[in-house]
Design an enzyme around this catalytic site. Structure first.
Site, PDB file in Angstrom:
ATOM      1  CG  HIS A 190      -4.532   0.104   3.907  1.00 29.38           C
ATOM      2  ND1 HIS A 190      -3.696  -0.663   3.123  1.00 29.38           N
ATOM      3  CD2 HIS A 190      -5.611   0.402   3.126  1.00 29.38           C
ATOM      4  CE1 HIS A 190      -4.243  -0.831   1.914  1.00 29.38           C
ATOM      5  NE2 HIS A 190      -5.405  -0.192   1.891  1.00 29.38           N
ATOM      6  CG  HIS A 217      -6.607   0.343  -1.634  1.00 29.25           C
ATOM      7  ND1 HIS A 217      -6.713  -0.582  -0.623  1.00 29.25           N
ATOM      8  CD2 HIS A 217      -7.760   0.228  -2.337  1.00 29.25           C
ATOM      9  CE1 HIS A 217      -7.865  -1.215  -0.689  1.00 29.25           C
ATOM     10  NE2 HIS A 217      -8.525  -0.735  -1.743  1.00 29.25           N
ATOM     11  CB  CYS A 223      -0.976  -0.014   1.171  1.00 31.37           C
ATOM     12  SG  CYS A 223      -0.224   0.039   2.820  1.00 31.37           S
TER      13      CYS A 223
END
Length: 267
Positions: A225, A237, A171
């Site tokens: 994240h 993402h 990510c």
């Protein structure tokens, strides 16, 4: 002669009294009317109202029938004064309201033209233009470039720790890769990236902003994240769950409930 003068004086007084009494108004009986309510409304005695209309005690008022109601000059003057005062207050209130509305509209239009009002100095405050227009906002040129490059990586494989080697990413590897390619150097890890750039609340997100989440099972409160907001309540993402780069809706309960903050790095 003296008697005649006295009689003339009495007759004059009587005529004046009759003239004063002769000033009456008409009242049409409506549902719920009583002699008491009519007399009270017109500031006269019930006996006087009954007398002028030749009504016996206990008489029933019929809806639609008309009663004579004597009116005093004092009552007429008071009603006129109240009406005048009410009209004056209404005009003054109307002018003040109109002026206030015009001023707010002028400020809003000025903000659209100069873009000064739309700059939010404190993320907890809103400006008029935010309320009139849904400030999902337009992305900057740099924000568009970040999104365009990230979309080129859709479907590429997720690999933990990867920052673009063999077109693989995790990510924060994806966000650091697209930022670096556009001349923006940000930290490598998601938690460090969440402290870089300008803070942006969820309601003020613009396409190209980085958005951060706590996706830990027990939601421990720290960022782990990151993705890139692309507008229309969606973000791109590198997903560890899907094992690739994808686009996801921010309205999805899992991400909506774990959203932490946004950062503007391309401004």
């Amino acid at each position: 002669m003296k008697r005649i003068s006295t009689l003339l004086f009495i007759l004059t007084l009587g005529t004046a009294s009759l003239s004063a009494a002769g000033k009456t108004a008409k009242h049409t009986i409506k549902s719920g009317d009583t002699l008491y309510s009519i007399a009270h409304k017109n500031h006269i005695a019930i006996a006087k109202l009954r007398k002028i209309n030749h009504l016996p005690k206990g008489a029933t008022l019929k809806i639609g029938s008309v009663l004579k109601v004597p009116s005093s000059s004092k009552h007429r003057k008071k009603s006129a004064a109240l009406a005048k005062k009410s009209k004056k207050h209404s005009i003054k209130y109307s002018k003040n309201t109109k002026h206030h509305t015009e001023r707010k509209l002028a400020l809003a239009l000025k903000g659209i033209k100069s873009h000064k009002l739309s700059k939010v100095r404190n993320h907890s405050k809103f400006v008029l233009s935010d309320i009139i227009f849904n400030k999902s906002g337009r992305s900057s040129v740099k924000g568009k470039k970040l999104i365009a490059l990230a979309k080129q990586k859709l479907g590429r494989r997720y690999v933990w720790g990867a920052t673009g080697q063999k077109n693989t990413f995790d990510c924060s590897g994806l966000t650091s890769y697209v930022c670096k390619k556009n001349g923006i150097n940000i930290p490598r890890r998601a938690i460090a990236q969440s402290k870089y750039g300008k803070y942006v609340s969820r309601s003020h997100l613009k396409p190209g902003d980085l958005i951060f989440f706590d996706t830990s099972k027990h939601r421990r409160g720290y960022v782990n994240h990151v993705g890139i907001y692309i507008g229309h309540n969606k973000f791109i993402h590198a997903s560890s769950a899907k094992k690739k780069v994808i686009i996801t809706s921010l309205s999805k309960p899992f991400y909506s409930q774990r959203f932490k903050l946004g950062r503007r790095v391309g401004a």
